[in-house]
Enzyme design. Structure first.
Site, PDB file in Angstrom:
ATOM      1  CE1 TYR A  33       0.138  -7.866  -3.675  1.00  0.00           C
ATOM      2  CE2 TYR A  33       0.400  -9.219  -1.704  1.00  0.00           C
ATOM      3  CZ  TYR A  33      -0.347  -8.323  -2.456  1.00  0.00           C
ATOM      4  OH  TYR A  33      -1.561  -7.887  -1.999  1.00  0.00           O
ATOM      5  NE  ARG A  52       3.634  -1.967   0.612  1.00  0.00           N
ATOM      6  CZ  ARG A  52       2.463  -1.586   0.107  1.00  0.00           C
ATOM      7  NH1 ARG A  52       1.532  -1.066   0.902  1.00  0.00           N
ATOM      8  NH2 ARG A  52       2.223  -1.711  -1.184  1.00  0.00           N
ATOM      9  NE  ARG A  99       3.097 -28.993   2.084  1.00  0.00           N
ATOM     10  CZ  ARG A  99       2.719 -29.075   3.363  1.00  0.00           C
ATOM     11  NH1 ARG A  99       3.336 -29.930   4.174  1.00  0.00           N
ATOM     12  NH2 ARG A  99       1.736 -28.309   3.813  1.00  0.00           N
ATOM     13  CG  HIS A 101       4.975 -26.728   8.422  1.00  0.00           C
ATOM     14  ND1 HIS A 101       4.670 -27.961   7.875  1.00  0.00           N
ATOM     15  CD2 HIS A 101       3.798 -26.062   8.537  1.00  0.00           C
ATOM     16  CE1 HIS A 101       3.363 -28.038   7.678  1.00  0.00           C
ATOM     17  NE2 HIS A 101       2.808 -26.903   8.061  1.00  0.00           N
ATOM     18  CE  LYS A 148       1.080  -5.046  -1.762  1.00  0.00           C
ATOM     19  NZ  LYS A 148      -0.337  -4.877  -1.367  1.00  0.00           N
ATOM     20  CD  GLU A 181      -5.954  -3.037   5.662  1.00  0.00           C
ATOM     21  OE1 GLU A 181      -5.355  -2.096   5.107  1.00  0.00           O
ATOM     22  OE2 GLU A 181      -5.386  -4.085   6.037  1.00  0.00           O
ATOM     23  CG  LEU A 205      -0.513  -3.295   3.231  1.00  0.00           C
ATOM     24  CD1 LEU A 205       0.537  -4.350   3.569  1.00  0.00           C
ATOM     25  CD2 LEU A 205      -1.026  -3.482   1.813  1.00  0.00           C
TER      26      LEU A 205
END
Length: 300
Positions: A33, A52, A99, A101, A148, A181, A205
């Site tokens: 995101y 990014r 579903r 992995h 991210k 951070e 990040l």
């Protein structure tokens, strides 16, 4: 002017937006995101955020993804919302599949969500004048914080704990006692006339506002260096501040109840705040955007 969502290119009210229960973003946090600040209907630092996002998609081995189409949809959503001052949230998941992995094979279409909402900066603007209290918490996040992703539970738990104590943010301390951070902002501090920050790597990040701060520091003649510090060293700093998309440049007044410097915004923090305002004003006056420039953005 109201919140507006765009799901896979379709505009709708956020409360009407849904994703299937087999979406991998919902099941595994298998998604990335970005959040951009909107000023005067335009995305601030949009090219940086897209770079990014492109990197995050690559690190998670997503199939090719058309960022030019994403940008077009972002601006269509902004225009349809009539939001001039706000935030745009973008999330891309690996898509919908039974579903398991392992990645879907063959790959499926990603799920793309865009949310535009108004943002009132008044409360943050007031805090920038006084500085904010922060507290420290253990850094319990995964080992690829440079990507991210939506895997944010460690951040959420630390931030909630900080809010319960009346703090603005939580500063994270790793297993070796080093400052990394904050939960949703970058932490920087000042020692001996220079700005310092944790070295970039998997532990933090890659912050777009941090990168902007580095550029602004160079422009106004303030040295910026990477450094690792312990909590006692942070507490002995002359100044500290947080930087982020909606936070901008936020002075830190106290850490765990102990004053940083004089316990109020310091001179270097003030210079950076002014430099940020000047940079934003110049960008707004320029009037150009990624959308109009159409820089190449497709992931391959």
């Amino acid at each position: 002017m109201a919140d507006l969502a765009c799901v896979n290119g379709e505009l709708m009210a956020p409360e009407q937006a849904t994703v299937p229960i087999y979406d991998r973003g919902f099941l595994f946090g298998d998604s990335v995101y970005e959040v951009c600040r909107i000023y005067d209907g335009r995305c601030w630092l949009e090219a940086d955020h897209l770079v990014r996002l492109k990197r995050s998609l690559k690190e998670l081995e997503f199939p090719p993804y058309d960022l030019d189409r994403l940008v077009a949809r972002i601006y269509r959503t902004i225009r349809a919302s009539y939001v001039k001052e706000g935030l745009v949230y973008v999330q891309v998941t690996r898509g919908v599949a039974p579903r398991t992995h392992a990645f879907p094979n063959p790959p499926v279409e990603p799920t793309e969500v865009i949310i535009v909402r108004p943002y009132d900066d008044a409360s943050s603007a007031a805090l920038r004048e006084t500085g904010v209290p922060v507290v420290t918490r253990p850094d319990i996040r995964w080992k690829r914080c440079d990507i991210k992703t939506t895997n944010l539970l460690g951040n959420v738990l630390a931030n909630e704990s900080a809010h319960r104590e009346g703090a603005y943010e939580a500063v994270l301390i790793d297993a070796d006692g080093k400052v990394t951070e904050a939960t949703h902002t970058s932490l920087l501090w000042v020692r001996d006339g220079r700005i310092e920050g944790t070295p970039e790597g998997p532990e933090i990040l890659i912050g777009m506002t941090r990168h902007l701060t580095q550029r602004l520091a160079k422009k106004v003649g303030i040295p910026f260096v990477e450094a690792q510090v312990t909590l006692p060293e942070l507490l002995a700093a002359d100044e500290a501040f947080l930087v982020g998309t909606s936070t901008e440049v936020m002075p830190v007044a106290t850490v765990d109840g102990k004053s940083i410097g004089a316990g109020k915004p310091g001179p270097i923090t003030r210079r950076l705040q002014q430099a940020y305002k000047d940079e934003l004003a110049a960008w707004l006056a320029e009037g150009a955007s990624y959308e109009s420039k159409k820089a190449p953005a497709s992931v391959s």
